[in-house]
Write a protein that holds these residues in place. Structure first.
Motif, mmCIF file in Angstrom:
data_model
loop_
_atom_site.group_PDB
_atom_site.id
_atom_site.type_symbol
_atom_site.label_atom_id
_atom_site.label_comp_id
_atom_site.label_asym_id
_atom_site.label_seq_id
_atom_site.Cartn_x
_atom_site.Cartn_y
_atom_site.Cartn_z
ATOM 1 N N UNK A 1 0.867 -1.171 0.000
ATOM 2 C CA UNK A 1 0.000 0.000 0.000
ATOM 3 C C UNK A 1 0.910 1.229 0.000
ATOM 4 N N UNK A 2 1.086 1.839 -1.170
ATOM 5 C CA UNK A 2 2.058 2.930 -1.284
ATOM 6 C C UNK A 2 1.407 4.298 -1.132
ATOM 7 N N UNK A 3 1.249 4.727 0.110
ATOM 8 C CA UNK A 3 0.748 6.076 0.302
ATOM 9 C C UNK A 3 1.939 7.009 0.259
ATOM 10 N N UNK A 4 1.759 8.187 -0.302
ATOM 11 C CA UNK A 4 2.927 9.053 -0.448
ATOM 12 C C UNK A 4 3.116 9.973 0.755
ATOM 13 N N UNK A 5 2.052 10.214 1.534
ATOM 14 C CA UNK A 5 2.153 11.147 2.647
ATOM 15 C C UNK A 5 3.224 10.719 3.645
ATOM 16 N N UNK A 6 4.024 11.672 4.059
ATOM 17 C CA UNK A 6 5.079 11.373 5.014
ATOM 18 C C UNK A 6 4.566 11.628 6.427
ATOM 19 N N UNK A 7 4.800 10.683 7.316
ATOM 20 C CA UNK A 7 4.316 10.792 8.688
ATOM 21 C C UNK A 7 5.512 10.856 9.631
ATOM 22 N N UNK A 8 5.458 11.769 10.585
ATOM 23 C CA UNK A 8 6.497 11.803 11.625
ATOM 24 C C UNK A 8 5.815 11.769 12.982
ATOM 25 N N UNK A 9 6.334 10.971 13.891
ATOM 26 C CA UNK A 9 5.777 10.878 15.242
ATOM 27 C C UNK A 9 6.930 11.045 16.213
ATOM 28 N N UNK A 10 6.606 11.363 17.477
ATOM 29 C CA UNK A 10 7.742 11.425 18.399
ATOM 30 C C UNK A 10 8.051 10.029 18.907
ATOM 31 N N UNK A 11 9.335 9.695 18.919
ATOM 32 C CA UNK A 11 9.778 8.367 19.349
ATOM 33 C C UNK A 11 9.695 8.231 20.855
ATOM 34 N N UNK A 12 9.827 7.016 21.317
ATOM 35 C CA UNK A 12 9.778 6.750 22.738
ATOM 36 C C UNK A 12 11.073 7.234 23.398
ATOM 37 N N UNK A 13 10.956 7.805 24.599
ATOM 38 C CA UNK A 13 12.162 8.140 25.372
ATOM 39 C C UNK A 13 12.514 6.919 26.213
ATOM 40 N N UNK A 14 13.776 6.538 26.166
ATOM 41 C CA UNK A 14 14.177 5.362 26.947
ATOM 42 C C UNK A 14 14.679 5.814 28.311
ATOM 43 N N UNK A 15 14.274 5.093 29.339
ATOM 44 C CA UNK A 15 14.731 5.433 30.678
ATOM 45 C C UNK A 15 15.682 4.349 31.171
ATOM 46 N N UNK A 16 16.703 4.755 31.965
ATOM 47 C CA UNK A 16 17.528 3.730 32.599
ATOM 48 C C UNK A 16 17.237 3.650 34.100
ATOM 49 N N UNK A 17 16.080 4.219 34.471
ATOM 50 C CA UNK A 17 15.586 4.012 35.839
ATOM 51 C C UNK A 17 14.409 3.046 35.712
ATOM 52 N N UNK A 18 14.628 1.816 36.138
ATOM 53 C CA UNK A 18 13.634 0.763 35.899
ATOM 54 C C UNK A 18 12.737 0.586 37.124
ATOM 55 N N UNK A 19 11.430 0.478 36.858
ATOM 56 C CA UNK A 19 10.462 0.378 37.952
ATOM 57 C C UNK A 19 10.201 -1.074 38.316
ATOM 58 N N UNK A 20 10.247 -1.333 39.626
ATOM 59 C CA UNK A 20 10.173 -2.708 40.118
ATOM 60 C C UNK A 20 8.933 -2.914 40.980
ATOM 61 N N UNK A 21 8.169 -3.950 40.639
ATOM 62 C CA UNK A 21 7.007 -4.328 41.450
ATOM 63 C C UNK A 21 7.385 -5.531 42.315
ATOM 64 N N UNK A 22 6.515 -5.863 43.263
ATOM 65 C CA UNK A 22 6.753 -7.009 44.140
ATOM 66 C C UNK A 22 6.951 -8.287 43.338
ATOM 67 N N UNK A 23 7.942 -9.080 43.732
ATOM 68 C CA UNK A 23 8.129 -10.403 43.143
ATOM 69 C C UNK A 23 7.692 -11.442 44.162
ATOM 70 N N UNK A 24 7.605 -12.723 43.736
ATOM 71 C CA UNK A 24 7.111 -13.753 44.644
ATOM 72 C C UNK A 24 7.910 -13.902 45.948
ATOM 73 N N UNK A 25 9.227 -13.617 45.917
ATOM 74 C CA UNK A 25 10.018 -13.791 47.144
ATOM 75 C C UNK A 25 10.515 -12.462 47.714
#
Lengths: 247, 284
Positions: B157-181
């Motif tokens: 499907x060759x649409x010619x319109x060009x689309x730009x979106x903002x990319x995801x920002x990557x974080x190196x602060x990772x969020x942690x939820x409770x684990x089984x132990x």
């Protein structure tokens, strides 16, 4: 099975955004494991709609749910309620029993000679002991198709190799401590290899993927190298009757 | 309509959202490690978000377009070029027949996603194109790219319109939820986890990430093997953290100190060896 005294052994723990882990008394025991399998089937059936899958293990059950429909807290309280009011003891566990051929020829059983020395048992005795026991499939996991089998006889308990082999061949039958198992695919591993089972643990082109389910039982029978080759050939040609393994 | 793989790069695979629900057979879910970036690459070119895309790791492949195509690139910025000219991330691009897409230095992140307009004519297994690390998964032959491989693509499907979106920002602060132990670790172990910084080791791949950093004291008893989900943070006997990713083993035997949120699991996919990271507690 889940009588009221057992209910107190069950703990339901939130595990991330879309899983709950049900933990029973942490012990490798066929009765506890049987309860886990009954709970797995019961919960899947009763909570169809929210619960997407259940993964049984030795003494815990992983419950995966659709977090767009329910949150962990609500699911835990529903489970607590329902499990209190349910008697699972009369639910049958329609488990199957299979006899799996293993060729213990030294071509495959590459550790049999050294094991015979360390265990002070003849190779024939190791094979006889390995084939005597019936093993429960406690759970599946680790590698695709791998079966966690019930304990092997203490007389053939063997230490793992200090340095694992880079590649153990698919079908290799191994011992490690009181564990015995079959490598479902080529993989690195440190188990003592005593033979080869020509039956694939995972059938990649079958919708069922495997005839073996957690809760089923396995026994091994010794076959010679030509019988091993004949079964391998039938499997390759797609003519092998997997139901013939059922006993 | 198709594209040809001139060279594969470090590790390039065809991915979609994977196959959930087969852990009881020992089969991990797999799928694009950074799911939102994968979805974004499809959105850029108006593909269905579940269409397959290429997951490109650090050092990119060289790809020849045997027809006119529209492509979208999201995720890590690995300096993409068309016929040697730099092109922009998070934008759709019309690619004339005969063009060659290549990559340069990684500028941010670890995994880029390349979507190509049209239906890719490649095999599925259990509803997914994602390959698997162990076993003879039938799609491995086509979904782990090899040199000179042709990916057939139909009904563009060759649409010619060009689309730009903002990319995801990557974080190196990772969020942690409770684990089984989680509750079986000492408060000192948890305070180490949430106050110190950790580094990604060279053992970081689609199966999991091994970290190095301050030792975490593990509870003093052996655990019985139990199910493990992607994002699970296990602490091994040396007190080091191993985080399972989407191709990881479905069972584990180490204590599970916590589990990453889905968002942080996607962020982890954009960290590469020697990157540092910290953990933030969402445990309540």
């Amino acid at each position: 099975m889940i009588d009221q005294s057992k209910m107190s052994d069950i703990r339901l723990i939130t595990y991330g955004e879309s899983h709950v882990l049900l933990k029973m008394e942490q012990r490798i025991d066929p009765t506890i494991n049987g309860t886990i399998h009954r709970l797995s089937r019961f919960i899947l059936d009763r909570f169809r709609g929210f619960v997407l899958s259940c993964t049984p293990s030795y003494c815990s059950l992983l419950i995966s749910f659709d977090h767009s429909k329910v949150n962990a807290k609500a699911l835990i309280s529903m489970l607590n309620q329902v499990l209190q009011d349910t008697d699972l003891s009369r639910k049958p566990l329609d488990s199957k029993k299979y006899l799996l051929p293993v060729c213990y020829d030294l071509t495959f059983g590459i550790d049999l000679r050294s094991l015979s020395k360390t265990l002070s048992l003849s190779i024939e005795e190791i094979i006889r002991i390995h084939c005597t026991q019936t093993y429960l499939i406690y759970m599946k996991g680790f590698l695709p198709g791998f079966l966690y089998l019930g304990e092997a006889d203490g007389r053939i308990a063997a230490n793992r190799h200090d340095v694992p082999r880079k590649k153990v061949k698919q079908g290799s039958v191994g011992l490690a401590g009181r564990q015995t198992g079959i490598y479902p695919s080529n993989a690195p591993g440190g188990w003592q290899i005593i033979g080869s089972c020509p039956i694939p643990l995972i059938q990649w082109d079958s919708p069922e993927l495997s005839i073996f389910n957690a809760g089923d039982q396995i026994k091994f029978k010794s076959i010679d190298i030509s019988a091993h080759a004949a079964i391998e050939k039938e499997i390759k040609m797609g003519t092998f009757d997997f139901q013939s393994l059922s006993i | 309509m198709s594209v040809r793989i001139i060279s594969t790069g470090l590790y390039t695979t065809i991915q979609d959202a994977g196959r959930a629900g087969y852990a009881h057979q020992g089969i991990p879910p797999g799928g694009a490690l950074d799911l939102p970036s994968y979805h974004l690459s499809n959105t850029l070119i108006n593909n269905d978000i579940s269409q397959c895309a290429l997951e490109i790791t650090l050092s990119g492949p060289k790809i020849e377009f045997l027809d006119d195509h529209i492509i979208g690139l999201s995720g890590a910025d690995l300096s993409p070029k068309i016929n040697g000219e730099a092109i922009t991330m998070n934008q759709s691009h019309s690619i004339p027949r005969g063009s060659v897409l290549s990559f340069g230095r990684p500028l941010s992140g670890c995994r880029a996603y390349l979507s190509i307009s049209g239906e890719w004519d490649i095999p599925y297994w259990l509803g997914s194109v994602s390959p698997m690390t162990y076993g003879e998964c039938p799609v491995n032959k086509t979904s782990i790219l090899t040199k000179d491989q042709i990916i057939p693509i139909v009904s563009t499907n060759l649409r010619s319109a060009s689309v730009a979106l903002s990319g995801r920002k990557f974080s190196n602060e990772l969020e942690v939820m409770l684990g089984p132990e989680t509750e079986e670790f000492s408060s000192q172990a948890l305070s180490t986890l949430f106050s110190e910084s950790y580094m990604v080791t060279d053992s970081a791949n689609r199966m999991g990430y091994r970290l190095s950093g301050p030792t975490i004291t593990v509870p003093d008893y052996q655990l019985i093997s139990s199910p493990v989900i992607p994002g699970t943070m296990q602490v091994n006997s040396q007190g080091q953290i191993i985080i399972t990713h989407r191709d990881g083993q479905t069972t584990g035997g180490y204590h599970r100190i916590g589990v990453l949120t889905e968002q942080s699991l996607n962020d982890l996919a954009q960290l590469k060896p020697r990157d540092t990271l910290t953990f933030k507690s969402l445990m309540t």
